[in-house]
Design a protein around this motif. Structure first.
Motif, PDB file in Angstrom:
ATOM      1  N   ALA A 105      22.273 107.624  77.070  1.00 37.96           N
ATOM      2  CA  ALA A 105      22.117 107.281  75.648  1.00 37.96           C
ATOM      3  C   ALA A 105      23.365 107.654  74.851  1.00 37.96           C
ATOM      4  O   ALA A 105      23.692 107.028  73.850  1.00 37.96           O
ATOM      5  CB  ALA A 105      20.910 108.008  75.057  1.00 37.96           C
ATOM      6  N   ARG A 390      21.371 107.352  64.566  1.00 39.99           N
ATOM      7  CA  ARG A 390      20.963 108.519  65.340  1.00 39.99           C
ATOM      8  C   ARG A 390      21.836 108.849  66.548  1.00 39.99           C
ATOM      9  O   ARG A 390      22.086 110.020  66.821  1.00 39.99           O
ATOM     10  CB  ARG A 390      19.492 108.429  65.734  1.00 39.99           C
ATOM     11  CG  ARG A 390      19.127 107.182  66.472  1.00 39.99           C
ATOM     12  CD  ARG A 390      17.660 107.163  66.838  1.00 39.99           C
ATOM     13  NE  ARG A 390      17.402 105.969  67.604  1.00 39.99           N
ATOM     14  CZ  ARG A 390      16.526 105.034  67.258  1.00 39.99           C
ATOM     15  NH1 ARG A 390      15.779 105.169  66.202  1.00 39.99           N
ATOM     16  NH2 ARG A 390      16.407 103.957  68.004  1.00 39.99           N
ATOM     17  N   SER A 391      22.338 107.843  67.266  1.00 37.88           N
ATOM     18  CA  SER A 391      23.055 108.187  68.493  1.00 37.88           C
ATOM     19  C   SER A 391      24.378 108.905  68.235  1.00 37.88           C
ATOM     20  O   SER A 391      24.993 109.433  69.166  1.00 37.88           O
ATOM     21  CB  SER A 391      23.286 106.935  69.350  1.00 37.88           C
ATOM     22  OG  SER A 391      24.098 106.040  68.644  1.00 37.88           O
ATOM     23  N   SER A 412      12.861 106.121  61.087  1.00 35.85           N
ATOM     24  CA  SER A 412      13.765 105.535  62.082  1.00 35.85           C
ATOM     25  C   SER A 412      14.713 106.569  62.699  1.00 35.85           C
ATOM     26  O   SER A 412      15.466 106.237  63.603  1.00 35.85           O
ATOM     27  CB  SER A 412      14.549 104.364  61.507  1.00 35.85           C
ATOM     28  OG  SER A 412      14.874 104.591  60.172  1.00 35.85           O
ATOM     29  N   LYS A 414      13.598 108.784  64.486  1.00 38.23           N
ATOM     30  CA  LYS A 414      12.960 109.107  65.768  1.00 38.23           C
ATOM     31  C   LYS A 414      13.154 107.942  66.716  1.00 38.23           C
ATOM     32  O   LYS A 414      12.892 106.793  66.381  1.00 38.23           O
ATOM     33  CB  LYS A 414      11.452 109.344  65.542  1.00 38.23           C
ATOM     34  CG  LYS A 414      10.675 109.674  66.803  1.00 38.23           C
ATOM     35  CD  LYS A 414      10.911 111.108  67.214  1.00 38.23           C
ATOM     36  CE  LYS A 414      10.527 111.496  68.566  1.00 38.23           C
ATOM     37  NZ  LYS A 414       9.475 111.314  69.330  1.00 38.23           N
ATOM     38  N   GLN A 415      13.627 108.236  67.916  1.00 34.15           N
ATOM     39  CA  GLN A 415      13.693 107.202  68.945  1.00 34.15           C
ATOM     40  C   GLN A 415      12.414 107.246  69.756  1.00 34.15           C
ATOM     41  O   GLN A 415      12.034 108.286  70.277  1.00 34.15           O
ATOM     42  CB  GLN A 415      14.899 107.436  69.852  1.00 34.15           C
ATOM     43  CG  GLN A 415      14.843 106.586  71.104  1.00 34.15           C
ATOM     44  CD  GLN A 415      16.201 106.083  71.542  1.00 34.15           C
ATOM     45  OE1 GLN A 415      17.067 105.804  70.724  1.00 34.15           O
ATOM     46  NE2 GLN A 415      16.393 105.958  72.831  1.00 34.15           N
ATOM     47  N   ARG A 421      13.401 110.504  73.858  1.00 35.23           N
ATOM     48  CA  ARG A 421      12.635 110.216  72.639  1.00 35.23           C
ATOM     49  C   ARG A 421      12.905 111.334  71.633  1.00 35.23           C
ATOM     50  O   ARG A 421      12.050 112.158  71.366  1.00 35.23           O
ATOM     51  CB  ARG A 421      11.155 110.110  72.992  1.00 35.23           C
ATOM     52  CG  ARG A 421      10.900 108.995  73.983  1.00 35.23           C
ATOM     53  CD  ARG A 421       9.458 108.803  74.331  1.00 35.23           C
ATOM     54  NE  ARG A 421       9.325 107.656  75.213  1.00 35.23           N
ATOM     55  CZ  ARG A 421       9.457 107.704  76.533  1.00 35.23           C
ATOM     56  NH1 ARG A 421       9.673 108.852  77.134  1.00 35.23           N
ATOM     57  NH2 ARG A 421       9.357 106.612  77.251  1.00 35.23           N
TER      58      ARG A 421
END
Ligand code: ADP
Ligand code: ZN
Ligand code: ZN
Length: 820
Positions: A105, A390-391, A412, A414-415, A421
């Motif tokens: 990821a 997020r990443s 959003s 939260k993955q 996750r």
């Protein structure tokens, strides 16, 4: 060198969901060169090659298997640092996934070439002289085959170690990876105008002006050109010249035809922003106070909440804090929930910080992402501030001073899928901790858990309660739709109140935002005779009617079919629609206000990299008077001319089967309402509902965050939810319902034996089949005093027993920690 004499080894992370690290052997020469955090190409399984990451270098031969030698070293220095590895390990442990999941990821896919990766020719690559002979061979092969896997290329060259070669071809942009082609970088071209070559230098200028003396407009354009050139000493945009000289494009074209001026284009790079740095706005007294309080809070608290109402100018406070970090030569991470929805914010920060901002985003092309990664890794000034979704918490920061999490309540962050996750806000707080940096969480409507931490002194807490310019918060009005129906005061989905306010706003040339949290025309089509609604063949859900395309769509798997003329069950031709979405509202508006420009913003109209920007741009330029949209509208938009926000139906969100439905409804409504009356005039918000006395709607209309917080918190305590209990959700999926039931019963019982009453389920979710897979959920609640690490360990143990049962091996099992 024979394998049996190998005495040097490395443990590597493979980009796979495998819990353990794998050991490979390396030569004496490689030992001297290799460092932790470098990539190596390794063989795995029968014939696969993966890009692995060095985690340890040591001298212990593995016991259970014979270590294979690595194929090749891919880096000449580490591309991942120690702090990252520590942080990734935390993420893997906390979210119960493998380090390989986090590794995959974290890295841009161009860094993770493997045998299965598909490579294509880059159609815009022309300079073949840049390629080495072998590279040219591959390029030629792609000319004939159009696409090849890494394994196939390796076959063509009869060579095992081809990852370095591909790495080089990617860097030269001769090839691209398949998954990236949909998002290829398109430079934006802007049209400029300049004096033709022969007139440069100035000698012939008088002559030149004489020559157009009789063409008045052209003369005027030229004079303006010279004055602009003198003033700004910058390239002149054709558009600007038209405007300043008050001439049409045809006049400029006339001058170009006479070869006096010429048009040219400059590529406006979307990533490396203009170097010029603007000034910070000076803070007003309330912002200044908040800024000082945050600084003080940071002396004792690693994390601080900035609770600032909508339009209080949080961005300006952030900017001031960023400025401080820049002076200290520290890196800053600015997290936003969704990059695509943040154009306005990016622009504003660019104006101030110009060339120091790098934007990191999975929708950017591979090369752009690689570029940002490398700039952060090398602590380059042009990536000193990273603005990302997020990443970006996985980037190779080495010198982080501050993390800002804007709109920290946004879901959003939260993955959900695939693993890891993780929650980017929480991962960011940990990242910041590893750097001994500070974290600022900003929101007008903080999440319950953050506010809980802030009031319990775990986080610092700073408030900003005045809108900038001291505009009042908008006036709220709840409209009882049930009563309006009874009194026949509804036109379609609009109450007389809402229509009247729209009319007034339009008369004053003001703009309107209308919110309906559902896209499409209407959610369900139903047969009037037998009440059957068409279902998705792959999912357990009714299809949504999209009128414009006259089709039914599944919002879970994207299945589409033409709108049927007859009921599939009984053959009746009487099909009606129930409920309504953005598309229907748009159509009704066009009938009610034929003179007015209506725009729509939802997933259907904003596909593509710049779809969203186009609509925002049109609204900003006032080409759209009324903008209808889904929750996308609630995210931080700043339009000075919007004085009315209408919510067509506040009830659907409230009734959503989720323990956070009330909290989320509150946040969503306050955020959309916050788009109204942001500059001079006080705005208005009209909320239509069937339950005007619902406590959440009352709290929204009186702007009572604290009341909402206390009430929700009491519920969470009573029903054992966060922030008191932790929630871990296990999802099981299988094609065969019986197999799934058997497996989920087994798992539910095993967990129940360990955690008794704190296990809920297995239950089927409201949509219990998606893409032909049946779904079951099991919830494990973890009480405040129960040891988290021990609980997870026990769950892991049960999971390994589960996976070892032959009949369950094909069941997909996912664990989601903090699944909310
Ligand atoms: P928030 O993020 O808190 O909703 P914004 O940061 O979008 O609020 O600010 C709202 C508006 O007020 C923006 O248009 C912004 O440019 C303006 N503004 C805020 N603070 C200042 C300031 N100190 N000087 C000038 N304009 C400001
Ligand atoms: Zn029917
Ligand atoms: Zn479906």
């Amino acid at each position: 060198m024979s394998l049996f004499t190998a005495k040097n080894f490395i443990n590597v992370i493979l980009p796979l969901p495998l819990q353990r690290l794998f050991t490979y052997s390396i030569t004496e020469a490689e030992v001297d060169f290799l460092q932790k955090g470098m990539r190596v190409a390794v063989p795995f399984g029968k014939s696969k090659i993966y890009t692995a990451l060095v985690h340890e270098i040591h001298q212990q031969a593995p016991q259970e298997y014979e270590a294979k030698p690595i194929h090749q070293i891919l880096d000449d220095k580490p591309i991942v640092n120690e702090i990252q590895l520590e942080h990734w390990t935390w993420v893997a442990n906390y979210y119960m996934c493998s380090l390989g999941d986090v590794y995959r990821a974290a890295l841009p896919s161009a860094f993770l070439l493997e045998s299965e990766t598909i490579v294509l020719k880059n159609p815009s690559f022309t300079d073949e002289s840049l390629l080495t002979d072998t590279e040219f061979l591959v390029f030629e092969a792609l000319h004939h085959q159009s696409q090849l896997s890494v394994l196939e290329i390796s076959g063509i060259l009869s060579k095992k170690n081809i990852l370095p070669l591909l790495k080089s071809m990617l860097a030269k942009e001769a090839v691209v990876l398949k998954e990236e082609i949909y998002e290829q970088y398109k430079p934006k071209l802007v049209k400029y105008i300049r004096l033709a070559e022969q007139y440069k230098g100035g000698a012939a200028l008088n002559e030149l002006l004489q020559s157009v003396a009789r063409a008045k407009k052209q003369h005027q354009a030229l004079m303006t050109y010279f004055s602009l050139e003198g003033q700004t000493k910058k390239p002149i945009k054709a558009k600007d010249l038209e405007e300043k000289a008050a001439v049409s494009n045809a006049v400029l074209k006339g001058l170009v035809d006479k070869e006096i001026l010429e048009f040219y284009h400059i590529q406006v790079d979307r990533i490396s922003f203009k170097q010029a740095e603007g000034k910070l706005k000076s803070l007003n007294e309330f912002q200044e106070k908040a800024f000082q309080e945050i600084k003080t809070s940071f002396e004792t608290k690693a994390v601080t909440l900035l609770h600032g109402i909508t339009s209080s100018g949080k961005t300006e406070v952030y900017s001031k804090l960023i400025q401080v970090q820049l002076e200290l030569k520290k890196q800053v991470l600015f997290l936003v929930p969704e990059i695509a929805l943040t154009t306005q914010l990016i622009q504003r920060l660019q104006e101030v910080f110009g060339g120091k901002i790098a934007v990191f985003h999975s929708k950017y092309s591979m090369n752009e992402r690689v570029e940002v990664w490398n700039n952060v890794l090398n602590n380059k000034e042009k990536a000193q501030i990273v603005l990302g979704a997020r990443s970006s918490v996985f980037l190779p920061f080495s010198n982080l001073g501050l993390v800002i999490v804007d709109e920290e309540h946004e879901s959003s962050y939260k993955q959900f899928d695939p693993s890891p996750r993780y929650h980017a806000r929480d991962a960011a707080i940990l990242l910041s901790h590893h750097h001994k940096a500070r974290t600022l969480l900003g929101s007008a409507t903080p999440s319950l858990e953050t506010y809980f931490n802030a009031t319990n002194n775990k986080y610092g807490h700073v408030s900003l309660n005045k809108r900038f310019g001291e505009v009042q918060l908008p006036e709220m009005e709840l409209v009882d739709v049930k009563e309006k129906h009874r009194k026949k005061r509804m036109t379609g989905h609009f109450s007389d109140r809402l229509l009247k306010e729209i009319t007034t706003a339009i008369e004053h040339k003001e703009q309107v935002i209308l919110f309906q949290n559902r896209r499409g025309f209407s959610p369900v089509v139903e047969c009037e005779t037998c009440a059957v609604a068409p279902q998705c063949p792959n999912c357990d859900v009714s299809l949504t009617y999209h009128k414009y395309r006259k089709e039914l769509r599944c919002h879970y798997c994207n299945y589409r079919q033409a709108m049927p003329l007859k009921c599939g069950a009984c053959g009746s031709e009487k099909l009606t629609t129930i409920g309504f979405g953005t598309e229907q509202i748009e159509l009704e508006l066009k009938e009610l206000f034929p003179e007015v420009n209506v725009g729509r913003m939802d997933l259907d109209t904003t596909r593509g990299k710049y779809g969203y920007q186009k609509i925002i741009g049109a609204f900003q330029a006032h080409e759209i008077d009324i903008l209808v949209g889904t929750q996308m509208l609630s995210k931080g938009l700043d339009f000075g001319n919007v004085t009315l926000v209408g919510v067509l139906n506040a009830d659907t969100m409230l009734n959503f089967p989720d323990f956070r439905a009330h909290e989320r409804t509150y946040q969503m409504l306050v955020q959309v309402a916050g788009r109204s009356g942001r500059s001079k005039k006080r705005g208005k918000v009209i909320i239509q509902t069937f339950n005007p006395y619902h406590q959440i709607l009352q709290q929204v209309s009186t702007n009572s965050y604290l009341e909402m917080y206390k009430e929700q918190l009491a519920d969470r305590w009573q029903f054992h939810y966060p922030p008191y209990y932790r929630v871990l959700k296990i999802t099981l999926k299988h094609r065969d319902l019986l197999r799934l039931e058997e497996a989920s019963e087994w798992l539910g019982q095993s967990l129940g034996n360990a955690f008794t009453d704190n296990v809920l389920g297995p239950t089927a979710p409201s949509v219990s089949r998606v893409r032909n897979l049946y779904i079951k959920h099991i919830i494990v609640k973890i009480p405040p005093k129960q040891n988290l690490a021990a609980t997870k360990k026990h769950i892991e143990k049960i999971k390994s027993t589960f996976v070892a049962i032959g009949a369950f091996r094909s069941v997909r099992l996912g664990i989601d920690v903090d699944s909310y």
